[in-house]
Design a protein around this motif. Sequence first.
Motif, PDB file in Angstrom:
ATOM      1  N   PRO A 267      28.011  40.706  15.487  1.00  0.00           N
ATOM      2  CA  PRO A 267      27.579  39.378  15.915  1.00  0.00           C
ATOM      3  C   PRO A 267      28.435  38.914  17.085  1.00  0.00           C
ATOM      4  CG  PRO A 267      28.962  39.209  13.985  1.00  0.00           C
ATOM      5  CD  PRO A 267      28.747  40.685  14.223  1.00  0.00           C
ATOM      6  N   GLY A 268      27.977  37.874  17.769  1.00  0.00           N
ATOM      7  CA  GLY A 268      28.767  37.314  18.857  1.00  0.00           C
ATOM      8  C   GLY A 268      29.960  36.547  18.324  1.00  0.00           C
ATOM      9  N   THR A 269      30.879  36.213  19.199  1.00  0.00           N
ATOM     10  CA  THR A 269      32.066  35.461  18.787  1.00  0.00           C
ATOM     11  C   THR A 269      31.697  34.103  18.203  1.00  0.00           C
ATOM     12  OG1 THR A 269      32.279  34.614  21.054  1.00  0.00           O
ATOM     13  CG2 THR A 269      33.568  36.573  20.486  1.00  0.00           C
ATOM     14  N   ASP A 270      30.513  33.589  18.563  1.00  0.00           N
ATOM     15  CA  ASP A 270      30.066  32.287  18.070  1.00  0.00           C
ATOM     16  C   ASP A 270      29.313  32.373  16.750  1.00  0.00           C
ATOM     17  OD1 ASP A 270      27.844  33.588  19.011  1.00  0.00           O
ATOM     18  OD2 ASP A 270      27.241  32.022  20.429  1.00  0.00           O
ATOM     19  N   GLY A 271      29.196  33.602  16.205  1.00  0.00           N
ATOM     20  CA  GLY A 271      28.508  33.772  14.934  1.00  0.00           C
ATOM     21  C   GLY A 271      27.030  34.039  15.072  1.00  0.00           C
ATOM     22  N   LYS A 272      26.516  34.004  16.316  1.00  0.00           N
ATOM     23  CA  LYS A 272      25.108  34.320  16.536  1.00  0.00           C
ATOM     24  C   LYS A 272      24.861  35.788  16.172  1.00  0.00           C
ATOM     25  CE  LYS A 272      23.971  30.264  18.044  1.00  0.00           C
ATOM     26  NZ  LYS A 272      23.879  29.951  19.473  1.00  0.00           N
ATOM     27  N   ALA A 273      23.626  36.104  15.854  1.00  0.00           N
ATOM     28  CA  ALA A 273      23.306  37.429  15.317  1.00  0.00           C
ATOM     29  C   ALA A 273      23.640  38.559  16.271  1.00  0.00           C
ATOM     30  CB  ALA A 273      21.824  37.488  14.940  1.00  0.00           C
ATOM     31  N   LYS A 274      23.640  38.290  17.566  1.00  0.00           N
ATOM     32  CA  LYS A 274      23.803  39.373  18.527  1.00  0.00           C
ATOM     33  C   LYS A 274      24.868  39.022  19.559  1.00  0.00           C
ATOM     34  CE  LYS A 274      21.101  42.160  21.817  1.00  0.00           C
ATOM     35  NZ  LYS A 274      19.763  42.371  22.419  1.00  0.00           N
ATOM     36  N   MET A 275      25.777  39.970  19.812  1.00  0.00           N
ATOM     37  CA  MET A 275      26.719  39.816  20.902  1.00  0.00           C
ATOM     38  C   MET A 275      25.960  40.099  22.196  1.00  0.00           C
ATOM     39  SD  MET A 275      30.446  41.656  21.489  1.00  0.00           S
ATOM     40  CE  MET A 275      31.233  40.843  20.111  1.00  0.00           C
ATOM     41  N   SER A 276      25.878  39.120  23.070  1.00  0.00           N
ATOM     42  CA  SER A 276      25.028  39.238  24.251  1.00  0.00           C
ATOM     43  C   SER A 276      25.698  38.601  25.464  1.00  0.00           C
ATOM     44  CB  SER A 276      23.670  38.569  23.996  1.00  0.00           C
ATOM     45  OG  SER A 276      22.945  38.423  25.181  1.00  0.00           O
TER      46      SER A 276
END
Length: 337
Positions: A194-203
């Motif tokens: 996941p991204g550093t913000d907790g979103k499902a995808k590191m993008s």
Amino acid sequence: MTASTTQQIILTGDRPTGPLHLGHFVGSLRNRVAYQHDYRQYIMLADAQALTDNMEDTGKVHRNVVEVALDYLAVGIDPAKSTIFIQSQVPELAELTFYYLNLVTVARLERNPTVKEEIRLRGFERDIPAGFLTYPASQAADITAFKAHVVPVGEDQIPMIEQANEIVRRFNRLAGRDILVECKALVPEIGRLPGTDGKAKMSKSLGNTINLGASEAEIRAAVKMVYTDPLHLRVEDPGHLEGNVAFLYLDAFDPDKAALAEMKAHYVRGGLGDSVVKKRLDLVLQELLAPIRARREEFAKDRGQVMQMLKEGTMVARETAAKTLDEVRAALGLSYF
């Protein structure tokens, strides 16, 4: 190296739309370093595919070809063992894609779960670039051109592999013999981060990544912003591991599993602050990325040499793809001279 693996061909790659990040590293890059010792590995810089949703900024794709190549070299990909090439410079792939489009229907392309999800994420609705919709045929060309037996992908990409194999089977039936090779999806044990913000995808587009070439200060700043447990308001409160990005990253990168297990237990029962967890994560990531950053900076001193490496790899890739294309043309009755 065993006899059973030395003849296996593996194809993998990335879209050069920005520098590579930790999500790429855990999901594919460090595996590719291992694969190159046991497989004949082709690594593709998918710049042509990147244009399917980047036609308004083609310069970004062009610039990042070298940047992604630098990331490959920095993590340990050896051009003497892995063939690194640029997709757009292998025109045989485009010709194969053209033929394969006659083996798949628009309805089948639209039903592909991976394509449907990517269309939703980009908000295309019915304004779908044709190149984007036909991506499964393009990927089938990339795979079959090298007669790859194995393609490392995330779980979300499995439908793409299934559709590539459908195209292979249909072509072989029409040809009356096995010319193209079916491939197997190789899914890594640790999937997408996941991204550093907790979103499902590191993008890159979401700004929630930690790049492989990040400086010490950039890593530290990113770790401070890493999503943890929103219910863990006081140090003495019991914490939760589910969805806690700090611990997900530690699971992926911390080599001391025993100490990590002890930290998790302490966090769950309470009495351990997020700042302590993030301090450990910072130390782990600094140690992981420092040598990668140093190697990247060294390779970046001679970008001309990097381009020469890509040129040589692309020549090898073209030679291989041309042989497959000749077989395909012959099977289709398109060999005249």
